[in-house]
Design a protein around this motif. Structure first.
Motif, PDB file in Angstrom:
ATOM      1  N   VAL A 147       0.844  -1.191  -0.091  1.00 30.48           N
ATOM      2  CA  VAL A 147      -0.068   0.007   0.167  1.00 30.48           C
ATOM      3  C   VAL A 147       0.869   1.234  -0.114  1.00 30.48           C
ATOM      4  O   VAL A 147       1.981   1.297   0.615  1.00 30.48           O
ATOM      5  N   ASN A 148       0.602   2.603  -0.979  1.00 31.75           N
ATOM      6  CA  ASN A 148       1.357   3.414  -0.914  1.00 31.75           C
ATOM      7  C   ASN A 148       0.130   4.707  -0.535  1.00 31.75           C
ATOM      8  O   ASN A 148      -0.899   4.608  -1.424  1.00 31.75           O
ATOM      9  N   ILE A 149       0.295   5.345   0.303  1.00 30.76           N
ATOM     10  CA  ILE A 149      -0.687   6.733   0.785  1.00 30.76           C
ATOM     11  C   ILE A 149      -0.037   7.860   0.407  1.00 30.76           C
ATOM     12  O   ILE A 149       1.202   7.955   0.966  1.00 30.76           O
ATOM     13  N   ASN A 150      -0.701   8.946  -0.055  1.00 29.78           N
ATOM     14  CA  ASN A 150       0.150  10.117  -0.110  1.00 29.78           C
ATOM     15  C   ASN A 150      -1.258  11.082   0.067  1.00 29.78           C
ATOM     16  O   ASN A 150      -2.354  10.962  -0.363  1.00 29.78           O
ATOM     17  N   SER A 151      -0.889  12.312   0.864  1.00 32.05           N
ATOM     18  CA  SER A 151      -1.754  13.303   1.080  1.00 32.05           C
ATOM     19  C   SER A 151      -0.834  14.514   0.944  1.00 32.05           C
ATOM     20  O   SER A 151       0.084  14.641   1.547  1.00 32.05           O
ATOM     21  N   TYR A 152      -1.536  15.656   0.230  1.00 33.60           N
ATOM     22  CA  TYR A 152      -0.951  16.934   0.085  1.00 33.60           C
ATOM     23  C   TYR A 152      -1.693  18.029  -0.260  1.00 33.60           C
ATOM     24  O   TYR A 152      -2.823  17.870  -0.766  1.00 33.60           O
ATOM     25  N   PHE A 153      -1.613  18.973   0.355  1.00 37.92           N
ATOM     26  CA  PHE A 153      -2.352  20.390   0.278  1.00 37.92           C
ATOM     27  C   PHE A 153      -1.334  21.470  -0.664  1.00 37.92           C
ATOM     28  O   PHE A 153      -0.459  21.760  -0.073  1.00 37.92           O
ATOM     29  N   ASN A 154      -2.150  22.058  -1.433  1.00 37.10           N
ATOM     30  CA  ASN A 154      -1.161  23.082  -1.977  1.00 37.10           C
ATOM     31  C   ASN A 154      -2.172  24.260  -2.728  1.00 37.10           C
ATOM     32  O   ASN A 154      -3.421  24.118  -2.952  1.00 37.10           O
ATOM     33  N   LEU A 155      -1.566  25.589  -2.669  1.00 38.39           N
ATOM     34  CA  LEU A 155      -2.171  26.755  -3.160  1.00 38.39           C
ATOM     35  C   LEU A 155      -1.581  27.083  -4.489  1.00 38.39           C
ATOM     36  O   LEU A 155      -0.539  26.809  -4.953  1.00 38.39           O
ATOM     37  N   PHE A 156      -2.608  27.383  -5.463  1.00 41.21           N
ATOM     38  CA  PHE A 156      -2.282  27.773  -6.879  1.00 41.21           C
ATOM     39  C   PHE A 156      -2.579  29.277  -7.150  1.00 41.21           C
ATOM     40  O   PHE A 156      -3.852  29.680  -7.559  1.00 41.21           O
ATOM     41  N   PRO A 157      -1.746  30.327  -6.878  1.00 42.11           N
ATOM     42  CA  PRO A 157      -2.134  31.580  -7.407  1.00 42.11           C
ATOM     43  C   PRO A 157      -1.953  31.981  -8.654  1.00 42.11           C
ATOM     44  O   PRO A 157      -1.439  31.193  -9.376  1.00 42.11           O
ATOM     45  N   GLN A 158      -2.808  33.019  -9.168  1.00 38.62           N
ATOM     46  CA  GLN A 158      -2.816  33.367 -10.590  1.00 38.62           C
ATOM     47  C   GLN A 158      -3.160  34.749 -10.600  1.00 38.62           C
ATOM     48  O   GLN A 158      -3.938  35.340  -9.908  1.00 38.62           O
ATOM     49  N   VAL A 159      -2.449  35.566 -11.315  1.00 42.64           N
ATOM     50  CA  VAL A 159      -2.775  37.037 -11.609  1.00 42.64           C
ATOM     51  C   VAL A 159      -2.444  37.375 -13.112  1.00 42.64           C
ATOM     52  O   VAL A 159      -1.488  36.620 -13.884  1.00 42.64           O
ATOM     53  N   GLN A 160      -3.398  37.922 -13.816  1.00 46.34           N
ATOM     54  CA  GLN A 160      -3.109  38.422 -15.079  1.00 46.34           C
ATOM     55  C   GLN A 160      -3.792  39.919 -15.221  1.00 46.34           C
ATOM     56  O   GLN A 160      -4.705  40.255 -14.744  1.00 46.34           O
ATOM     57  N   VAL A 161      -2.599  40.809 -15.488  1.00 44.63           N
ATOM     58  CA  VAL A 161      -2.816  42.318 -15.529  1.00 44.63           C
ATOM     59  C   VAL A 161      -2.771  42.674 -17.127  1.00 44.63           C
ATOM     60  O   VAL A 161      -1.607  42.439 -17.497  1.00 44.63           O
ATOM     61  N   ASN A 162      -3.574  43.051 -17.745  1.00 41.32           N
ATOM     62  CA  ASN A 162      -3.393  43.763 -19.205  1.00 41.32           C
ATOM     63  C   ASN A 162      -3.754  45.305 -19.073  1.00 41.32           C
ATOM     64  O   ASN A 162      -4.481  45.936 -18.373  1.00 41.32           O
ATOM     65  N   TYR A 163      -2.803  45.948 -19.767  1.00 41.38           N
ATOM     66  CA  TYR A 163      -3.094  47.576 -19.803  1.00 41.38           C
ATOM     67  C   TYR A 163      -3.292  47.911 -21.453  1.00 41.38           C
ATOM     68  O   TYR A 163      -2.347  47.485 -22.337  1.00 41.38           O
ATOM     69  N   GLU A 164      -4.218  48.445 -21.420  1.00 41.84           N
ATOM     70  CA  GLU A 164      -4.791  48.922 -23.013  1.00 41.84           C
ATOM     71  C   GLU A 164      -4.053  50.420 -23.091  1.00 41.84           C
ATOM     72  O   GLU A 164      -4.741  51.541 -22.802  1.00 41.84           O
ATOM     73  N   ALA A 165      -2.967  50.316 -23.679  1.00 44.03           N
ATOM     74  CA  ALA A 165      -2.140  51.480 -24.069  1.00 44.03           C
ATOM     75  C   ALA A 165      -3.208  52.639 -25.107  1.00 44.03           C
ATOM     76  O   ALA A 165      -3.133  53.758 -24.639  1.00 44.03           O
ATOM     77  N   ASP A 166      -3.510  51.960 -25.922  1.00 44.12           N
ATOM     78  CA  ASP A 166      -4.468  52.780 -26.873  1.00 44.12           C
ATOM     79  C   ASP A 166      -5.342  51.773 -27.468  1.00 44.12           C
ATOM     80  O   ASP A 166      -5.470  50.583 -27.170  1.00 44.12           O
TER      81      ASP A 166
END
Length: 816
Positions: free
Chosen positions: A535-554
């Motif tokens: 038997v092989n048991i695994n447990s893990y907790f993870n955070l996954f941040p995401q950021v997207q910033v767009n600038y409309e110059a014109d």
């Protein structure tokens, strides 16, 4: 995950939510617009009139959003009138409304009614380009490509800008980590051979669009390799309509496809479905050359593998959407793939010592493999208030059953070709059953027309049951070999939640979110005559941040920067502790200790006029495993291919896409993707540390011969590069096609020739530790196809709903 990190995560989400709620709203008039079939009137035009004395003037106008929401803010006290309109619908007024200082007025729902007497006169003359570019996303309009016609989803993706296909046929969008494949926004939950089989069974006639998303938001399952979302055709018109497709082709052997797409829509009910049948015969050859130097003796193990595969494939979908009220819809969906494959294999091994042929082992086998993938989905969507708050609920169950029965005969010959031993007959049975349950809830709260908060939760549970029965025939009976036969049960539970904030502040578009995933797995392996499993048991907790910033110059220039963290979990077959037979000296092994790999990616992009796109990207992958590693025993000459958490991958890249209008009848798309990739092994694995460039150049040339005839030529070239411990040689191919509209432009006849020069192949070599091997793999790729399609029923334009069931990643990992 320690207490501090969990507490920080909770505080972060709470703070983000409170900050969003803290926004203030200026005096406004807002409301929602529906069509007469209870659907949001996406892209309808809303005009606000200021009623003055003695005249009335237009103050502002805008389009409603996907939820049918409009909002006019920063208004002064006075009397106002709202007008709503859309193509094919009667104009309607709402009001007048007397707006007081600091007052916010929500209008009653506005219902647009079709102009029935005009519908027959409406003709769609605009034509979308095949490729549309936005920051972080490329959209392919499949029906607008001659070369896409008659091809499978997998073949289309192989020549799509922004998509990479490695030698293991894994698809990725950014860097080297595998992309998450979704269908109508729903993760497929399949991977490996099963995923490729699904993609190869999906014909272009059933596909409306493909979205290639390089910077997915936290709403999607965490994927460091981007998201590929395949949007299937769904009826957009009132009444009954559909299309029929038939294809005949020939490469080394025959190819054929026939399919139908049907839709019936009323004001409240939409029933849709499609069915496609494929019957194909194909060939594949693999030449492997392996050199072993041991005790001053150079041995060569040279294998020539030939396979002829006959495939019969049934792909189907049936669904219905019912509008309970103008703001509530319930839907049912069933889709699946039933596939049957017959393989005739010849594997010839020549063994030489010191350059002199010693002996040969010729293996002949017949493999009967069949699989059935079925997916059931129930979904509910509701608009909660006039501001546009929405909730979407999905429950999903899918099953993937496979049988695989192979019988192998090994013949042993000396250098002169004479038999020196009795034949060895082997049985190789590997049935598998995978059951996947997923459910998810998505909530959207628009604080204004420009700002919204998205939140959701997801639960998935997977049960996988895999058997391997392998052994020789003794007398008239096959006996399982304890060294190879095994049963592996695998359970996996993932609970996830996300929070995503979207806002437009002046010229800035901001998307910021975080996703949390908790994973628990249990693998149990039973060998023959073993009382208790390993038997092989695994447990893990993870955070996954995401950021997207767009600038409309014109109006024409947009600059974007994005960051996301993703996870790539192993295929179910890669964690099965089986030893899969290739030949007597070559095996493939699973690794139950295999851990997920994690990728952090940063992207900087520039988009000009929503057409020309330039992107710089950098990614780091830890626990990298998604490439073969070899373990060779120099004494026995046996080589085992395995996946293991090898080390890190560093990727530095730049991509460029530009459409060019050369003349009125000739336009071209140019795409370049150049990256420098470094593989660095962990010290506990080896001292491997190598880097190499990887440049892909491609172009599609489109020629509009007349109003009904179009021709296309596509070319692709990839430089030599590195894939784990393997060096890949250059690859290149050219495709061409011509299409003509017939039968009053309801029919299309298209002729294509894929891989004109028959150069599409995979060539690689590895010199790693005691391994020295090379491989040349060639599929049946030079294929001529004649495709006919015909549309019937009404052709007036109305919008269609898109849904996300939420089990894409789980389907990816089963291989379908």
């Amino acid at each position: 995950m320690n207490f501090f990190t969990r507490s920080f995560f909770i505080v972060f989400l709470t703070g983000l939510y409170c900050a969003a709620l803290a926004q203030t709203k200026a005096p406004a008039i807002r409301g929602k617009i529906f069509t007469d079939n209870n659907q949001p009137a996406e892209a309808a035009t809303v005009i606000l009139f200021k009623i003055n004395t003695p005249d009335t003037s237009i103050l502002r106008s805008e389009f409603v959003n996907q939820a049918g929401l409009f909002e006019f803010t920063d208004l002064k006290p006075g009397k106002y009138l709202v007008q709503a309109s859309s193509i094919g619908y009667s104009k309607i007024y709402s009001g007048p409304y007397q707006l007081a200082p600091d007052q916010k007025i929500t209008t009653p729902d506005i219902i647009l009614t079709q102009q029935n007497h005009q519908l027959q006169e409406v003709k769609v003359v605009a034509r979308k380009s095949y490729i549309e570019v936005k920051p972080g996303k490329i959209t392919l309009n499949i029906q607008n490509s001659v070369l896409a016609e008659g091809n499978s989803a997998f073949d289309i993706l192989r020549q799509s800008p922004g998509v990479r296909v490695n030698s293991n046929e894994t698809l990725s969008v950014t860097g080297r980590q595998a992309a998450m494949i979704a269908i109508d926004g729903r993760p497929t939950n399949l991977s490996g051979d099963e995923l490729n089989s699904l993609l190869r069974s999906m014909q272009s006639s059933t596909i409306d669009q493909i979205e290639v998303i390089s910077s997915p938001s936290a709403k999607f399952d965490a994927s460091g390799g981007g998201v590929i979302n395949i949007i299937l055709k769904k009826g957009k018109n009132m009444g009954t309509n559909g299309s029929f497709t038939a294809m005949a082709g020939y490469g080394k052997y025959y190819k054929s496809t026939a399919g139908i797409v049907l839709n019936h829509r009323t004001k409240k009910l939409n029933i849709f479905g499609n069915y496609t049948f494929d019957a194909n015969k194909s060939a594949r050859t693999i030449a492997t050359r392996r050199s072993i130097l041991f005790d001053d003796v150079l041995s060569n193990y040279n294998v020539d593998y030939n396979n002829i595969q006959t495939t019969r494939n049934h792909n189907f979908k049936l669904g219905a959407d019912y509008s309970i009220t103008p703001k509530q819809t319930i839907g049912l969906l069933i889709f699946g793939v039933v596939r049957d494959d017959d393989f005739t294999k010849h594997n010839n091994l020549a063994i030489s010592n010191q350059g002199k042929l010693d002996s040969m082992v010729n293996a002949r086998s017949n493999l009967d493999r069949g699989s059935s993938y079925l997916n059931y989905n129930v979904n509910y969507n509701a608009v909660l208030d006039s501001m546009g708050q929405t909730i979407a609920v999905d429950a999903n169950y899918s099953s993937n059953h496979r049988h695989s029965n192979e019988y192998i005969t090994n013949s042993f010959l000396d250098a002169a070709g004479n038999s020196y031993s009795d034949d060895l007959d082997l049985e190789n049975l590997s049935p598998a059953k995978i059951h996947i349950w997923t459910s998810k809830i998505d909530y959207v709260n628009p604080f204004s027309k420009k700002a919204k908060l998205e939140a959701g939760v997801k639960y998935s549970h997977v049960n996988s049951d895999n058997n391997l029965i392998f052994g020789p025939r003794i007398g008239d009976t096959y006996q399982p070999d304890e060294r190879f036969s095994n049963r592996f049960l695998y359970q996996e539970t993932i609970t996830a939640g996300y929070l995503n904030y979207v806002n437009k502040i002046g010229a800035w578009d901001i998307t910021a979110g975080i996703r949390a995933e908790n994973t628990h797995t249990k693998g149990s392996s039973w060998a023959i005559n073993q009382a208790m499993p390993a038997v092989n048991i695994n447990s893990y907790f993870n955070l996954f941040p995401q950021v997207q910033v767009n600038y409309e110059a014109d109006k024409k220039n947009t600059i974007g920067i994005g960051y996301n963290r993703g996870i790539h979990r192993p295929l179910y077959e890669d964690i099965n502790p089986f030893l899969y037979y290739t030949d007597l000296y070559d095996y493939r092994a699973g690794n139950p200790n295999l851990k997920p790999e994690f990728t952090n990616t940063i992207q900087l992009s520039h988009t000009y006029n929503q057409t020309i796109s330039t992107q710089l990207y950098f990614s780091v992958t830890n626990n990298a495993y998604d490439f073969p590693v070899y373990m060779q025993n120099d004494t026995t000459k046996v080589n085992i291919t395995i996946r293991r958490n090898f080390g890190q991958i560093f990727t530095y890249g730049a991509s460029f896409y530009a459409p060019v209008q050369i003349t009125q009848w000739w336009n071209a798309d140019f795409n370049a993707d150049a990256m420098y990739v470094r593989y660095k092994a962990y010290a506990s694995v080896s001292n491997f540390n190598r880097a190499k460039q990887d440049i892909i150049l491609s172009s599609t040339q489109t020629f509009h011969i007349n109003s009904t005839t179009t021709a296309e030529i596509f070319g692709r070239y990839e430089t030599p590069t590195l894939y784990g411990v393997n060096n890949l040689k250059s690859s290149y191919s050219v495709n061409a096609g011509i299409g003509r509209q017939i039968l009053n432009k309801r029919g299309n006849l298209k002729l294509t020739l894929m891989d004109i020069f028959n150069t599409d192949r995979v060539r690689n070599y590895a010199i790693y530790q005691n391994i020295n091997l090379s491989e040349n793999s060639k599929r049946d790729t030079r294929i001529v196809r004649l495709n006919f399609s015909y549309r019937f029923g009404k052709s007036t334009v109305k919008s269609a709903n898109k849904r996300n069931t939420g089990n894409d990643d789980e389907r990816r990992r089963t291989g379908n």
